[in-house]
Design an enzyme around this catalytic site. Sequence first.
Site: not given
Ligand code: F6P
Length: 326
Positions: A14, A75, A106, A129, A131, A133, A175, A189, A218
């Site tokens: 991504g 990918r 990853d 990324t 994410d 992660d 993800r 917030g 509210n």
């Molecule tokens: O890893 C980045 C990310 O944007 C994730 O947050 C998400 O789950 C995934 O890629 C979406 O991938 P794609 O753009 O291939 O649908």
Amino acid sequence: MSQIKCIGILTSGGDAPGMNAAIRAVTRAAIYNGFEVKGIYRGYKGLITGEIAPFKTQNVSNIIQQGGTILKTARCQEFKTPEGRKTAYDTLVKEGIDALVVIGGDGTLTGARIFASEFNFPIVGLPGTIDNDLFGTDTTIGYDTALNTIMEAVDKIRDTATSHERLFFIEVMGRDAGFLALNGAIATGAEAAIIPEISTEVDQLEELIKNGFRKSKNSSIVLVAESPTTGGAMHLAERVQKEYPQYDVRVTILGHIQRGGSPTAHDRILASRMGSAAIDALLEDQRNVMIGIRNNEIEYVPFNKAIKNDKPIDRELLNTLRRLSI
Ligand code: F6P
């Protein structure tokens, strides 16, 4: 002393804001140190199809502020096969590329780890990324920009939530990780964050919202991390709406807006430091490491560690959100 003459650079998986700043930094730091640089298009796919071009300093001019990646990304399923990786290796030999810098998440680092061990090929990875992660770095390239995008979007939704006295479930990316949801909730917030790391949150949610509405609020905003573990915003909203028909519930899925846009200063600086450090790593004969920055210090994190270790959610952040959303 390093025998490397030509460095190939690619972005994979991504896209993330700051990838261009990283491409620029790797290219310029490499040229500064006397290396040749080649840009590989469309990630690992470009290694298989041979979409490669020489990169000079001008190729990376005026890109530090641009989102996306000038090298394109993909990918690549073929790179997951031994045959695909062999073709990629043959391309590298043919192009005279003797080291790689790969920028991605990853999946990108997993591919790099396998390829590096199969062909004993020097690779340095940069964590790119939204994410956040990857273990071994406080933040990844693109995360801060995505967080700011979430903050701006949620601030806008808050206007409607307040005006109409509604309960909004807003789904954010990540993800299987809850960093964007948790920190996004603190920054806006929000009343709660539903993240895959904390499964009990789902059960506590209804009580929290009930209390919130009963007291003074509210409107309520709940950030939900996309993930099979949380079930996503739509699923949660349906559950809550069924139980509490008196609430006016709405769902917003922020989607790919979170991946685009001009990188923040934080991401530009992070990408520049990491890109430059990738060349230092190759000069020091480091192999198969990801560049991380922890406590403001550059670290070389072995691929295995970066990929395999789960990056923990900071409990202090969770507590802060809980205390402040009463
Ligand atoms: O890893 C980045 C990310 O944007 C994730 O947050 C998400 O789950 C995934 O890629 C979406 O991938 P794609 O753009 O291939 O649908």
